[in-house]
Design a protein around this motif. Structure first.
Motif, PDB file in Angstrom:
ATOM      1  N   ASN A 221     -10.297  -1.553  -3.925  1.00  0.00           N
ATOM      2  CA  ASN A 221     -11.690  -0.467  -4.243  1.00  0.00           C
ATOM      3  C   ASN A 221     -12.105  -0.350  -3.097  1.00  0.00           C
ATOM      4  OD1 ASN A 221     -11.315  -0.612  -6.604  1.00  0.00           O
ATOM      5  ND2 ASN A 221     -12.295  -1.862  -7.521  1.00  0.00           N
ATOM      6  N   ARG A 224      -9.513   1.550  -0.663  1.00  0.00           N
ATOM      7  CA  ARG A 224      -9.530   2.835  -1.099  1.00  0.00           C
ATOM      8  C   ARG A 224     -10.710   3.801  -0.863  1.00  0.00           C
ATOM      9  NH1 ARG A 224     -11.694   5.521  -6.161  1.00  0.00           N
ATOM     10  NH2 ARG A 224      -9.231   7.657  -6.937  1.00  0.00           N
ATOM     11  N   LYS A 225     -11.956   2.768  -0.857  1.00  0.00           N
ATOM     12  CA  LYS A 225     -13.232   3.943  -0.677  1.00  0.00           C
ATOM     13  C   LYS A 225     -13.136   4.503   0.842  1.00  0.00           C
ATOM     14  CE  LYS A 225     -16.653   2.112  -3.744  1.00  0.00           C
ATOM     15  NZ  LYS A 225     -17.354   0.871  -3.765  1.00  0.00           N
ATOM     16  N   TRP A 228     -10.293   7.686   1.483  1.00  0.00           N
ATOM     17  CA  TRP A 228     -10.631   8.619   0.291  1.00  0.00           C
ATOM     18  C   TRP A 228     -11.064   9.599   1.336  1.00  0.00           C
ATOM     19  CZ3 TRP A 228      -7.809   9.963  -3.112  1.00  0.00           C
ATOM     20  CH2 TRP A 228      -8.471  11.028  -3.846  1.00  0.00           C
ATOM     21  N   ARG A 231      -9.120  11.773   4.464  1.00  0.00           N
ATOM     22  CA  ARG A 231      -8.602  13.521   3.444  1.00  0.00           C
ATOM     23  C   ARG A 231      -9.339  14.649   4.208  1.00  0.00           C
ATOM     24  NH1 ARG A 231      -6.768  11.894  -2.897  1.00  0.00           N
ATOM     25  NH2 ARG A 231      -5.497  13.831  -1.889  1.00  0.00           N
ATOM     26  N   GLU A 232     -10.676  14.608   4.250  1.00  0.00           N
ATOM     27  CA  GLU A 232     -11.717  15.318   4.127  1.00  0.00           C
ATOM     28  C   GLU A 232     -11.607  15.851   6.214  1.00  0.00           C
ATOM     29  OE1 GLU A 232     -16.330  15.975   4.363  1.00  0.00           O
ATOM     30  OE2 GLU A 232     -15.684  15.002   2.709  1.00  0.00           O
ATOM     31  N   SER A 264      -3.272   6.625  -0.182  1.00  0.00           N
ATOM     32  CA  SER A 264      -3.612   7.214  -1.258  1.00  0.00           C
ATOM     33  C   SER A 264      -3.122   6.530  -2.395  1.00  0.00           C
ATOM     34  CB  SER A 264      -4.073   8.418  -1.075  1.00  0.00           C
ATOM     35  OG  SER A 264      -5.212   8.693  -0.554  1.00  0.00           O
ATOM     36  N   ASP A 268      -3.997   3.687  -4.719  1.00  0.00           N
ATOM     37  CA  ASP A 268      -3.953   4.239  -6.357  1.00  0.00           C
ATOM     38  C   ASP A 268      -2.537   3.089  -7.163  1.00  0.00           C
ATOM     39  OD1 ASP A 268      -6.182   5.270  -5.765  1.00  0.00           O
ATOM     40  OD2 ASP A 268      -4.919   7.493  -6.127  1.00  0.00           O
TER      41      ASP A 268
END
Length: 355
Positions: A221, A224-225, A228, A231-232, A264, A268
């Motif tokens: 987790n 993943r944080k 993420w 992407r931005e 990602s 996931d």
């Protein structure tokens, strides 16, 4: 287990105050300037007494690489020479920043996470990497010494290569690219951890195994944080089209964006597998408990008629003719043995002993 940086240490201080806020002790600062163009290459050290960041070659790219954030005076001196905003300077020392991209017109500020496996502590470790792209220069800030950017240094030292013949924006891309590429090694480590837990979850579900699954879930987790927001970051680089980026570089950032999407998807998928392992663990524990209860039920069922017979002839009535027979005891034992045999035969016929 993942080392986490604590937020704090700056409460009540005015904006722009330079305070290293990492949880780990600040690493001794090493500052270098790597200057190059297609014909020349030079590396020199930067000190508080000799903070020379001016170009020595014509039309050259300067990479100011700072490792360790302990020497605030030296770092702020370098940043002031490039007229970096105080809030950006503050963010460089606040190492709990999420990955982000900020355009200040004359330069671009980007935050990434250097994620690596710390073998001695058996943990996934997160360090902050700050990058600043300006006209003909790149500034990089690493929390501690490591091998993250060594391949880039080797490529720059070669007389022929795309880095040597390109501008600062390509170096900026290379630093981002190699940072994200290292994330795939973390994916492999997590994959190996999942594989090592799958068989024990089915064969021998112990409480310590549940702790390992929970720790792995927390690590995934957190990983993943960290992925993420990238992407931005890459989206903004592609969308805003800063004049600091030369034409033709967008295809390289498109490749990075594809890597982030792949990361990602992989993380996931691993996250779903770990959640499935929780359910599998509970099912395995439940099945194990059912097997135990089945054995206890069979034993109890076998002893019910035996208890009835022993209880029946254990009653204290005076007139029970069987009590006066000499062969009554062996007859009763024989009947008990026959009853047990018949019940075991019945359970086998019904496959009660099979798992």
């Amino acid at each position: 287990m993942i080392k986490r940086n604590k937020k704090g240490k700056k409460q009540g201080l005015p904006p722009g105050t330079l305070v290293y806020s990492g949880e780990k002790a600040a690493f001794e600062t090493q500052a270098y300037i790597i200057e190059f163009n297609e014909q020349n290459f030079e590396t020199r050290e930067i000190t508080t007494e000799k903070c020379d960041v001016a170009p020595h070659f014509e039309q050259s790219v300067r990479w100011i690489r700072i490792i360790g954030l302990k020497n605030i005076d030296l770092i702020s001196q370098v940043l002031n020479l490039f007229e970096i905003h105080p809030l950006v300077m503050e963010d460089i020392f606040a190492t709990s920043q999420r990955s982000k991209y900020e355009d200040y017109r004359t330069y671009i500020y980007t935050v990434l996470k250097n994620i690596y496996w710390d073998a001695p502590s058996n943990e996934i470790t997160y360090d902050q990497v700050s990058l600043i792209l300006g006209k003909n220069y790149v500034l990089s800030f690493e929390e501690r010494e490591g091998n993250l950017f060594l391949p880039i240094l080797e490529r720059i030292s070669l007389p022929k290569g795309k880095v040597r013949s390109s501008l600062a924006d390509y170096l900026f891309y290379c630093l981002i690219d190699i940072t994200i590429d290292t994330y795939f090694s973390i994916i492999d480590i997590i994959e190996s951890s999942i594989e090592s837990l799958e068989d024990p979850v089915i064969d021998d579900p112990k409480p310590v195994l549940l702790q390992s699954i929970y720790r792995l879930k927390r690590d995934v987790n957190d990983f993943r944080k960290s992925i993420w927001p990238l992407r931005e970051v890459i989206n903004k680089i592609q969308r805003e089209a800063s004049p600091l980026f030369s034409s033709g570089l967008e295809i390289y950032f498109r490749d990075i964006y594809d890597h982030i999407f792949r990361l990602s998807d992989l993380i996931d998928n691993q996250r779903d597998i770990i959640f499935g392992m929780f359910d599998l663990y509970l099912s395995s524990v439940s099945n194990k408990m059912n097997d135990i209860m089945k054995v206890l039920t069979i034993i109890s069922t076998i002893f019910i008629p035996l208890s009835f017979m022993s209880g029946f002839y254990g009653m204290n009535f005076k007139y029970m003719p069987e009590l006066d027979w000499k062969p009554s005891y062996p007859i009763l034992i024989g009947v008990m043995v026959i009853v047990v045999g018949l019940m075991i035969y019945y359970f086998k016929r019904k496959n009660f002993f099979s798992k």
